[in-house]
Enzyme design. Structure first.
Site, PDB file in Angstrom:
ATOM      1  N   CYS A   1      89.017 -30.493  56.818  1.00  0.00           N
ATOM      2  CA  CYS A   1      88.644 -31.053  55.538  1.00  0.00           C
ATOM      3  C   CYS A   1      87.598 -31.990  55.598  1.00  0.00           C
ATOM      4  O   CYS A   1      86.934 -32.554  54.537  1.00  0.00           O
ATOM      5  CB  CYS A   1      89.964 -32.026  55.196  1.00  0.00           C
ATOM      6  SG  CYS A   1      90.276 -33.429  56.196  1.00  0.00           S
TER       7      CYS A   1
ATOM      8  N   GLY B   1      86.455 -35.159  53.580  1.00  0.00           N
ATOM      9  CA  GLY B   1      87.183 -35.375  52.541  1.00  0.00           C
ATOM     10  C   GLY B   1      86.799 -34.906  51.172  1.00  0.00           C
ATOM     11  O   GLY B   1      87.753 -34.853  49.987  1.00  0.00           O
TER      12      GLY B   1
ATOM     13  N   THR C   1      91.928 -32.654  60.199  1.00  0.00           N
ATOM     14  CA  THR C   1      90.841 -32.680  60.908  1.00  0.00           C
ATOM     15  C   THR C   1      90.985 -33.048  62.344  1.00  0.00           C
ATOM     16  O   THR C   1      91.839 -33.515  62.677  1.00  0.00           O
ATOM     17  CB  THR C   1      89.663 -33.542  60.286  1.00  0.00           C
ATOM     18  OG1 THR C   1      88.448 -33.346  60.989  1.00  0.00           O
ATOM     19  CG2 THR C   1      90.096 -35.025  60.144  1.00  0.00           C
TER      20      THR C   1
ATOM     21  N   CYS D   1      69.026 -22.261  62.497  1.00  0.00           N
ATOM     22  CA  CYS D   1      70.082 -21.707  61.653  1.00  0.00           C
ATOM     23  C   CYS D   1      69.464 -21.230  60.132  1.00  0.00           C
ATOM     24  O   CYS D   1      69.798 -20.103  59.682  1.00  0.00           O
ATOM     25  CB  CYS D   1      71.015 -22.976  61.182  1.00  0.00           C
ATOM     26  SG  CYS D   1      72.224 -23.374  62.444  1.00  0.00           S
TER      27      CYS D   1
END
Length: 417
Positions: free
Chosen positions: A183, A186, A204, A366
């Site tokens: 998660c 949140g 998590t 990335c």
């Protein structure tokens, strides 16, 4: 010796662009045709030459971090673009091909990711400091690919669009019990509880993320609808109407794909829907980056569809939809890197200059992996029932992109196939 080996390596590799290397003794050599892009790297010591021969991926990243390789008259992105582009166009020497094959076959041992190791791996990256991530993520701290429905979207708008798109795929209705595997801080759980009226359980392995997520839920008065736990997906119990997992499958590891999708099937209600959002390769599997594994995501792995499909099939779940996002993550990380660079002084004060170079290298690599390699983001929509979702994709594209899906409960498919 090492200079001669590197000379041979680069002579074979550079076929599309021009790479100039200044060696430690001051000599300069050009590689590749006098066409395409032209970049220049200075190598400061003999040990770096050896590292580039033994393991180019790890050697290049570490040398940049330590300023033993320095771009000259070009940016880091310019240099890495040329290297990546020619790496896959030109040839690699036999010793590197053998080393890559060995690392590829070792991945089942490297990525066992038992529960204790998984928690340590997650802490390595996510428990650095929430303050760091706040400096370059969006306001909701979404640390995963955004969804750019329009090119001119801000990062915040694209992350909101991502969450809305996922909620539409989940066919969310008020009162549903939702499991959020991985998660993060949140954001997805808060959105589903606040905007869609769900009861959410978020799990998590990051202590930092758990603490922040709980504080956010308390601050928004949603503690009665959201429960965050420091828990491994393998230890979760109960059943849920919906399961969502965003950016977590990359941490599971090849040996655990069957376990992961098997747990999704066990935890998902017979009429439920799951949505798994993950980075993946639209090409055959390959060895994971040794630099990324050492410095950024220990135990991580970007799987190919061919590696995930068998595990999904064995889970018994229907693959009710598979969507592929191509350049969305490159656009997302470019936003992150811009914000990172805008806050370099503050980040360097938190850590040091080497950390800044490490993180910039990570973000740049990335970006280029999504722009120049066969890397994308997959959305796997899974269900026990073949008619858990409508038979066309029309429901995914309401006129208002933030509109909630129509609350129509699907009929249960009595026939199992």
């Amino acid at each position: 010796m090492w200079a001669k080996l590197l000379d041979r390596f680069l002579t074979e590799m550079m076929v599309e662009d021009r790479l100039t290397i200044t060696y430690p003794d001051g000599n300069t050599r050009d590689y590749g045709p006098d066409s395409g892009a032209h970049v220049h790297l200075a190598v400061t010591d003999e040990e770096t030459l050896r590292a580039l021969i033994v393991n180019p991926d790890l050697g290049l990243g570490e040398a940049y971090m330590d300023e033993r390789i320095v771009p000259r008259n070009c940016t880091l992105e310019d240099a890495l673009t040329v290297i990546i582009r020619n790496r896959f166009q030109g040839g690699l020497p036999p010793w590197l091909l053998m080393a890559n094959r060995a690392r590829f076959h070792m991945r089942r041992f490297i990525q066992k990711n038992a529960p204790k190791a998984s928690r340590q791996n997650v802490a390595h990256h996510y428990d650095i400091s929430d303050d760091l991530y706040r400096l370059f993520l969006d306001e909701d701290m979404q640390y995963s690919c955004a969804y750019f429905r329009d090119d001119d979207m801000t990062l915040e708008q694209a992350q909101i669009a991502k969450k809305a798109h996922i909620a539409n795929k989940l066919r969310i209705e008020p009162g549903m019990r939702v499991l959020d595997i991985g998660c993060g801080w949140g954001g997805m759980a808060l959105t589903l509880a606040r905007d869609y009226g769900c009861d959410v359980t978020g799990i998590t392995l990051s202590a930092n993320q758990l603490d922040t997520a709980q504080k956010r839920a308390d601050a928004e008065g949603l503690s009665d609808r959201i429960h965050f736990n420091l828990q491994d997906y393998r230890h979760t119990s109960g059943t849920f109407d919906r399961i969502v997992s965003v950016g977590m499958l990359e941490h599971v590891g090849v040996p655990n794909f069957d376990t992961y999708f098997g747990r999704v099937a066990e935890l998902l209600d017979p009429d439920g829907i799951a949505l798994i959002h993950t980075i993946g390769r639209s090409a055959p599997p390959m060895a994971h980056s040794s630099w990324i594994n050492k410095y950024i995501f220990p135990g991580g792995y970007v799987p190919s569809l061919s590696e995930l499909a068998p595990a999904m099939e064995r889970s018994g779940l229907w693959q009710s939809d598979i969507e592929i996002w191509r350049l969305h993550y490159a656009k997302t990380i470019r936003h992150w890197r811009d914000r990172f660079d805008a806050n370099v002084a503050e980040i360097e004060a938190m850590h040091d200059a080497r950390f800044v170079r490490m993180f910039r290298y990570y973000l740049t690599v990335c970006i280029l992996s999504f722009e120049h390699q066969m890397q994308a983001v997959y959305h796997f929509q899974l269900a026990h029932q073949r008619n858990a979702v409508p038979l066309t994709r029309d429901y995914l594209h309401p006129r208002d992109a933030t509109a909630k899906p129509a609350a129509t409960a699907p009929k249960r498919d009595k026939q199992h196939a």
